[in-house]
Design a protein around this motif. Structure first.
Motif, PDB file in Angstrom:
ATOM      1  N   GLN A   1      18.207 -46.570  -1.303  1.00  0.00           N
ATOM      2  CA  GLN A   1      17.628 -47.212  -0.122  1.00  0.00           C
ATOM      3  C   GLN A   1      16.461 -46.403   0.420  1.00  0.00           C
ATOM      4  OE1 GLN A   1      20.391 -48.088   3.033  1.00  0.00           O
ATOM      5  NE2 GLN A   1      18.798 -48.797   4.431  1.00  0.00           N
ATOM      6  N   VAL A   2      16.608 -45.089   0.444  1.00  0.00           N
ATOM      7  CA  VAL A   2      15.520 -44.221   0.908  1.00  0.00           C
ATOM      8  C   VAL A   2      14.317 -44.357  -0.016  1.00  0.00           C
ATOM      9  CG1 VAL A   2      14.830 -41.826   1.296  1.00  0.00           C
ATOM     10  CG2 VAL A   2      17.107 -42.608   1.987  1.00  0.00           C
TER      11      VAL A   2
ATOM     12  N   ASP B   1      13.452 -46.859  -1.887  1.00  0.00           N
ATOM     13  CA  ASP B   1      12.814 -48.158  -1.734  1.00  0.00           C
ATOM     14  C   ASP B   1      12.014 -48.238  -0.435  1.00  0.00           C
ATOM     15  OD1 ASP B   1      12.500 -50.811  -2.932  1.00  0.00           O
ATOM     16  OD2 ASP B   1      13.558 -51.521  -1.154  1.00  0.00           O
ATOM     17  N   GLU B   2      12.578 -47.699   0.635  1.00  0.00           N
ATOM     18  CA  GLU B   2      11.902 -47.777   1.929  1.00  0.00           C
ATOM     19  C   GLU B   2      10.665 -46.886   1.998  1.00  0.00           C
ATOM     20  OE1 GLU B   2      14.871 -46.813   4.767  1.00  0.00           O
ATOM     21  OE2 GLU B   2      15.836 -48.797   4.706  1.00  0.00           O
ATOM     22  N   THR B   3      10.627 -45.814   1.222  1.00  0.00           N
ATOM     23  CA  THR B   3       9.487 -44.883   1.256  1.00  0.00           C
ATOM     24  C   THR B   3       8.565 -45.067   0.053  1.00  0.00           C
ATOM     25  OG1 THR B   3      10.836 -43.177   0.163  1.00  0.00           O
ATOM     26  CG2 THR B   3      10.760 -43.162   2.576  1.00  0.00           C
TER      27      THR B   3
ATOM     28  N   HIS C   1      11.285 -48.871  -5.673  1.00  0.00           N
ATOM     29  CA  HIS C   1      10.234 -49.747  -5.172  1.00  0.00           C
ATOM     30  C   HIS C   1       9.482 -50.384  -6.345  1.00  0.00           C
ATOM     31  CE1 HIS C   1       6.579 -50.989  -3.047  1.00  0.00           C
ATOM     32  NE2 HIS C   1       7.288 -50.926  -1.930  1.00  0.00           N
TER      33      HIS C   1
END
Length: 468
Positions: free
Chosen positions: A78-79, A81-83, A102
């Protein structure tokens, strides 16, 4: 350190110039040295493909980290993908087994081979978060121009090795990679924490396996219960936390000289101690090999070039050598005995007391391919010598005494094969790294072999190639 400064340092370093504006971090400069010494080209463009889609699935399913993939996803994905980054998981040599994150970053990663099946070790692509973490055994981040390859200067990557609690060896690496400007200060701590969580999970699984093994098999009596990796988990704990199991055979020589019989249990072994004692057996393989190795009581031990040189000299001098004499044989007049003492200290630890001091000597029964070739030549057993002689003695060694021994053995083998060897002996010698380019050897084979023999045509072709 700002990116322009790193780029100037990188340019100066790879071109051999001096730059007064700063130096790279110690971990980066050490990695650059390793990679340049290994011949890595800073202009290289992508990682090499080692596994195609047809086999990567089977390799992933067999790897110990496959069971931890849900934990890695929960911790890192999740980290990532978000960054705008990617999560990458490799095996112990840096082969990418899983990659998620990502979508835009994954498309960019495809251009440099940061994808499943590609190798990201230092010897493959130079300094990078995965390869350097595997090389150092520590969590490492590599930012922008800290990468040796220029094509990676737009990237940042943070990798942490995962250590197998069962064997103490590196299982693989977990990594977060993305654009250089996406590096977050907390990334290193996050990746390191994910690796430690993985090791904790593996430790719990290991203890559960140990308990199942103990519950199924009796560990009482004169012996010990041992895992497949050699950890002692029951019975005679005086054997220490681990024993080195032989690659083959039913007997194990313990460090105190006792002999144990090995009983396979499927998921482990039972060691049954006997009343007999035996002398350690050391076997050296040093002819024609790039990576020399030894067998100690059946267990294979890779040897560094220096350790192989020392063991070869000690095997050739059974009465022993002083540090000063050994230093002279290895380094010539410019050597330092302190260096030899340090190497011997490491070698003694590796070989479980098979090397004694004052003078340095081998305390076990010793055999080796080069000793057997010497003996075969002395007794006129040319067929045996031809079979055992696989090439020059420690071909990478530049030690004066090894070079002399190598040249002497090569001359003796060649001379005997040419003067008294059968066609089979001479053909075997012609397959070695020195014999394959020897015109006289192939001329003799052409005259000895009948025209209908396929080896005649092969020798003729090789002779034509040598003459050209």
């Amino acid at each position: 350190m700002r990116d322009p400064s790193i780029r100037r340092i990188h340019e100066a370093y790879v071109t051999g110039q001096r730059f007064a504006g700063g130096v790279p971090r110690d971990v980066i400069s050490a990695s650059w040295r390793r990679c340049l010494d290994a011949g890595i080209d800073p202009e290289s463009h992508e990682a090499p493909l080692v596994y195609d889609e047809g086999v990567i699935g089977e390799i992933r399913s067999a790897h110990a980290l496959s069971a931890l993939l849900p934990m890695f996803r929960q911790t890192l994905l999740q980290v990532a993908d978000e960054t705008a980054q990617a999560m990458v998981i490799t095996n112990a040599v840096g082969d990418v087994l899983w990659r998620e994150g990502h979508r835009q970053v994954l498309r960019r990663a495809d251009r440099i081979g940061l994808a499943e099946g590609f190798r990201w070790s230092e010897p493959a692509v130079g300094t990078n978060g995965i390869g350097t973490a595997l090389a150092t055994g520590r969590a490492t981040h590599v930012y922008s121009a800290e990468h040796l390859a220029r094509v990676l200067h737009e990237w940042s990557c943070t990798g942490a090795p995962v250590i197998d609690p069962d064997t103490g060896q590196i299982l693989g690496c977990v990594d977060i990679s993305g654009a250089a400007d996406s590096l977050h200060p907390a990334t290193v701590a996050l990746v390191r924490a994910a690796a430690r969580l993985a090791e904790s999970d593996l430790t719990l699984r290991m203890r559960e396996r140990d308990e199942r093994l103990r519950s199924r098999h009796d560990a009482t009596g004169p012996g010990a219960l041992v895992t497949l990796s050699g950890r002692v988990i029951g019975g005679d704990l005086s054997l220490g936390p681990r024993v080195r199991l032989p690659e083959s055979g039913e007997r194990l020589l313990l460090s105190d000289g006792r002999v144990a019989l090995i009983e396979p249990l499927g998921d482990g072994y039972r060691l049954c101690l006997t009343a007999s004692r035996a002398t350690s057996q050391l076997t050296l393989t040093v002819l024609g090999v790039h990576q020399p190795y030894a067998y100690l009581n059946g267990a294979r031990i890779p040897l560094s070039l220096r350790h192989a040189e020392i063991l070869t000299l000690l095997a050739s001098h059974p009465r022993g050598l002083t540090a000063e004499r050994l230093c002279c044989l290895l380094y010539g007049d410019g050597g330092n005995p302190v260096t030899i003492r340090a190497e011997i200290h490491r070698l003694r630890a590796q070989l479980d007391g098979a090397v004694a001091a004052k003078p340095y000597r081998l305390t076990c029964e010793v055999s080796g391919d080069f000793l057997e070739v010497r003996q075969a030549l002395a007794t006129g057993e040319l067929a045996k010598a031809a079979r055992l002689y696989q090439g020059p003695l420690l071909p990478r060694s530049e030690a004066p005494a090894i070079r002399r021994a190598r040249d002497e053995l090569e001359v003796r083998v060649r001379s005997e094969m040419l003067s008294r060897g059968s066609v089979e002996d001479l053909w075997a010698y012609a397959q070695t790294s020195t014999g394959q380019d020897d015109a006289e050897v192939h001329e003799r084979l052409v005259t000895m072999l009948p025209d209908a023999d396929q080896r005649h045509a092969a020798a003729s072709a090789r002779l034509d190639w040598i003459d050209d």
